[in-house]
Write a protein that holds these residues in place. Structure first.
Motif, mmCIF file in Angstrom:
data_model
loop_
_atom_site.group_PDB
_atom_site.id
_atom_site.type_symbol
_atom_site.label_atom_id
_atom_site.label_comp_id
_atom_site.label_asym_id
_atom_site.label_seq_id
_atom_site.Cartn_x
_atom_site.Cartn_y
_atom_site.Cartn_z
ATOM 1 N N LEU A 160 -3.838 -26.724 6.403
ATOM 2 C CA LEU A 160 -4.696 -25.619 5.960
ATOM 3 C C LEU A 160 -5.712 -26.117 4.930
ATOM 4 C CD1 LEU A 160 -2.102 -22.701 5.830
ATOM 5 C CD2 LEU A 160 -4.133 -22.837 7.283
ATOM 6 N N GLU B 170 -1.051 8.956 -3.766
ATOM 7 C CA GLU B 170 -2.249 9.712 -3.362
ATOM 8 C C GLU B 170 -1.868 11.046 -2.720
ATOM 9 O OE1 GLU B 170 -4.314 6.785 -1.012
ATOM 10 O OE2 GLU B 170 -5.802 6.492 -2.597
ATOM 11 N N ARG B 171 -0.778 11.045 -1.983
ATOM 12 C CA ARG B 171 -0.324 12.296 -1.360
ATOM 13 C C ARG B 171 0.091 13.320 -2.421
ATOM 14 N NH1 ARG B 171 3.405 10.011 3.643
ATOM 15 N NH2 ARG B 171 1.692 9.097 4.806
ATOM 16 N N GLU C 216 0.813 -1.222 0.000
ATOM 17 C CA GLU C 216 0.000 0.000 0.000
ATOM 18 C C GLU C 216 0.844 1.268 0.000
ATOM 19 O OE1 GLU C 216 -0.445 -2.476 2.166
ATOM 20 O OE2 GLU C 216 -2.556 -3.036 2.286
ATOM 21 N N HIS D 45 4.334 -22.496 3.145
ATOM 22 C CA HIS D 45 4.538 -23.233 4.396
ATOM 23 C C HIS D 45 5.156 -24.581 4.077
ATOM 24 C CE1 HIS D 45 2.306 -20.332 6.707
ATOM 25 N NE2 HIS D 45 1.214 -20.492 5.989
ATOM 26 N N HIS E 145 -1.273 -10.141 -1.896
ATOM 27 C CA HIS E 145 0.096 -10.430 -1.481
ATOM 28 C C HIS E 145 0.461 -11.794 -2.022
ATOM 29 C CE1 HIS E 145 -1.412 -13.217 1.566
ATOM 30 N NE2 HIS E 145 -2.280 -12.289 1.886
ATOM 31 N N VAL F 57 1.377 -17.340 0.753
ATOM 32 C CA VAL F 57 2.324 -17.671 1.825
ATOM 33 C C VAL F 57 2.790 -19.117 1.640
ATOM 34 C CG1 VAL F 57 2.630 -17.823 4.319
ATOM 35 C CG2 VAL F 57 1.111 -16.093 3.347
ATOM 36 N N ARG G 2 -5.892 -5.239 -3.084
ATOM 37 C CA ARG G 2 -5.298 -5.956 -1.956
ATOM 38 C C ARG G 2 -4.800 -7.312 -2.430
ATOM 39 N NH1 ARG G 2 -10.281 -5.045 1.681
ATOM 40 N NH2 ARG G 2 -10.281 -2.791 1.602
ATOM 41 N N GLU H 293 -0.119 4.918 -1.407
ATOM 42 C CA GLU H 293 -0.346 6.021 -0.464
ATOM 43 C C GLU H 293 0.490 7.243 -0.836
ATOM 44 O OE1 GLU H 293 -0.862 2.914 3.223
ATOM 45 O OE2 GLU H 293 0.448 4.647 3.516
#
Lengths: 58, 419
Positions: free
Chosen positions: A54, A29-30, A22, A46, A41, A44, A39, A26
């Motif tokens: 899982l 945006e500034r 993010e 394992h 990623h 993961v 969103r 961000e």
């Protein structure tokens, strides 16, 4: 076609889809750049036991 | 039902207990009277169980000072000898149904906020704050001031507050926390609003029950400057709520999270009283003075992460945008933290609304399966403790992944074999 093909340098309004971290979105945006944050990623990783658990439990 | 369906049903039950709980602040009592199993020679500390030789310096110091304060020994050397011989029991607050902020030192005389949830007949207890630390530059000064403050809490503040609280019909704590969220707290690192709400709830009862004008002035002066005071009441309420979540067969929901400056520990609803631990992370934050650096701080410490256990604190970071100053953050960052917590929790507690995010509910009921699947661990808002005691900063950290991995493996061994 503009003289500069790089949209980041052309001065034209930017439309950004930021995938993952993010912080990058961000900061844009500034700077008054419109950003859609996706969103995401990397999956993961394992060991085999946890991966199998899982699959069984979730 | 399949195993997955049993887990889903158990987790919905755990979440519904968080939702249905109605914790009420009913009293302030000395630990020896309030805690089942407490003895005169028991010293409680924050975090999961830890051997004396592994304990971090401020917690060791607190245990020794607790022994001296209770008159169990006259010197620090004699206190350490009592610990080594086993004549003094040193144990986690959690094992006695209590929680303690930072080092969490709780002795027989310590006055505790007593909270009861009549829906689940669940109790929670939290030590009261000693107030802003003084004498941090000198260990002897700091210890002297801390013990002076403990004595005042026991002899003046505790009994007076007890009389006032008992003069009320009981103070429901969820509405206090919900109101505080609306007013810019996240109920862990920021409690300015909650403390004002608590003072407002108490002030007439204090006026009615405390006839000594000078004493009343002392009590009000303490409450006026301690803008973290409501956290101890919130923590007792959160402990009562989290207790109700424990012990649900098949549930993968976290029922306790705490730290002792060395280890971070969690309990899982469906796994009984077993602790799962991993090394506590360091805290990213801001020091209150330029004289302090990371070298002065211990890793994550305290039972206050009971607030994240019920979905507040770091889970609702966007409710308290001002805290972003501690982590050089932004409101966008705070919102993204909330969205991450949504990915690892069972649901949103509608009674705890984040007004700045269109009134979404607090993400609550941490599911260890989702933590492991996403690689996202709970974000904890927290204070920073000095290696020699005292609070020197505040910021945020995360729970370590290792304890969730260990818990999931153990859960799998237990439940896949019985499925």
């Amino acid at each position: 076609m503009s003289e500069n093909p790089n949209p980041l340098l052309s001065g034209a309004p930017l439309h950004i889809a930021n995938v993952g971290i993010e912080l990058i979105g961000e900061n844009l945006e500034r700077q008054d750049v419109k950003v859609v944050q996706v969103r995401w990623h990397p999956p993961v990783r394992h060991d085999e036991e946890l991966t199998a658990l899982l699959d069984t439990l979730l | 039902m399949t195993l997955k369906e049993k887990i889903e049903a158990a987790n919905r039950e755990a979440f519904s207990r968080l939702h249905l709980a109605k914790p009420v602040w009913v009293d302030v009592r000395p630990a020896i009277d309030a805690l089942p199993g407490m003895t005169r020679s028991t010293i409680l500390h924050a975090g999961p169980p830890i051997d004396w030789n592994r304990m971090c310096p401020p917690q060791k110091m607190g245990v020794v000072q607790g022994i001296l304060h209770e008159g169990l020994a006259e010197t620090e050397e004699a206190a350490e000898a009592l610990i080594a011989s086993g004549a003094v029991t040193v144990a986690p607050c959690h094992e006695y149904g209590a929680v303690g902020g930072m080092a969490g030192i709780t002795t027989a005389s310590s006055p505790l906020a007593v909270v009861h949830d009549p829906v689940h007949d669940s109790w929670g207890y939290s030590q009261l704050f000693q107030g802003p630390a003084t004498g941090l530059q000198d260990r002897a000064d700091y210890n002297r001031e801390a013990r002076k403050r403990w004595t005042w809490l026991e002899q003046v503040f505790g009994p007076t507050l007890s009389a006032a609280v008992r003069a009320t019909p009981g103070i429901p704590v969820k509405p206090v926390m919900a109101r505080a969220l609306e007013m810019g707290d996240e109920c862990h690192n920021r409690n300015s609003a909650g403390s004002s709400v608590i003072l407002n709830a108490l002030i007439m009862a204090l006026y009615d029950t405390c006839k000594d004008h000078d004493r009343l002035r002392e009590i009000l002066a303490y409450l006026k400057i301690n803008d973290q005071f409501s956290l101890c009441v919130s923590m007792a309420a959160a402990k009562a709520m989290a207790n109700a979540v424990g012990g649900i067969e098949y549930s993968t929901v976290v029922s306790a999270m705490c730290r002792n400056g060395v280890d971070f520990g969690i309990k899982i609803s469906g796994m009984g009283d077993r602790w799962y631990t991993a090394p506590a992370n360091r805290i990213h934050g801001l020091y209150f003075s330029s004289e302090w650096t990371d070298a002065d701080a211990v890793p994550d410490i305290g039972d206050s992460s009971i607030m994240e256990t019920i979905g507040l604190g770091g889970h609702v970071q966007a409710a308290a945008p001002v805290l972003q100053q501690f982590v050089d953050g932004s409101f966008a960052h705070a919102q993204s933290v909330v969205h991450k917590m949504e990915q690892i929790t069972v649901g949103a507690l509608k009674e705890f609304k984040i007004t700045t995010m269109d009134f979404i509910g607090a993400p609550a009921g941490i599911d260890i399966r989702k933590v492991m699947k996403t690689g996202i661990t709970p974000v904890i808002d927290t204070a920073i403790a000095h290696r020699q005691g005292g609070v020197i900063g505040a910021g945020q950290t995360t729970a370590p992944m290792g304890c969730f991995a260990e818990a999931l493996r153990d859960f799998g061994r237990r439940y896949t074999e019985t499925a």
